[in-house]
Design a protein around this motif. Structure first.
Motif: not given
Length: 136
Positions: A43-47, A50-56, A58-66
């Motif tokens: 569903e919308s907002g389930s990630g 963000i999962t795809s962008l994290s793999i590549l 491409l996460i932008q601030n304030p996000g971070k792969v932790v």
């Protein structure tokens, strides 16, 4: 050589505010065998995005792969430098966005936009890259 082209292990991505950490992706695991396709649904907002962008990466601030690992052909993309990732993105691994209106710029032709990847990764000039994108 392994038969797995992409393996994601315990991927965790958070967004940080002044007072809070919001866990957007928390412990995602999957693998994609060579020659296979993986569909990610939810569903919308389930990630999913963000999962795809994290793999590549491409996460932008304030996000971070932790945490976690993203193994592409056995190499951890999370350990690559930004310069190394620029050589990989669009050349070895890409993301096709769901909404073309947010992905494609209506000011440029589709051939120009696809051709940009050929200009960057295969060092073709503008005319050659547009011809190549039309063939694809």
């Amino acid at each position: 050589m392994t038969d797995t082209i992409l393996e994601v292990r315990d991927l965790r991505t958070s967004f940080f505010t002044e007072n809070f950490e919001v866990k957007a992706v928390d412990g995602v695991n999957f693998s994609v065998p060579k020659g296979k396709t993986l569909g990610v649904v939810g569903e919308s907002g389930s990630g999913k995005s963000i999962t795809s962008l994290s793999i590549l990466r491409l996460i932008q601030n304030p996000g971070k792969v932790v945490g976690g690992q993203v193994l592409f052909k056995g190499e951890d993309l999370l350990e690559k430098s930004e310069a190394q990732m620029r050589k990989i993105r669009g050349n070895k691994i890409s993301m096709i966005f769901q909404e073309p209106m947010t992905s494609l710029n209506p000011v440029y032709t589709v051939g120009q936009q696809i051709g940009e990847a050929f200009q960057i990764h295969e060092k073709l000039n503008k005319k050659e890259s547009i011809k190549r994108s039309v063939r694809c």
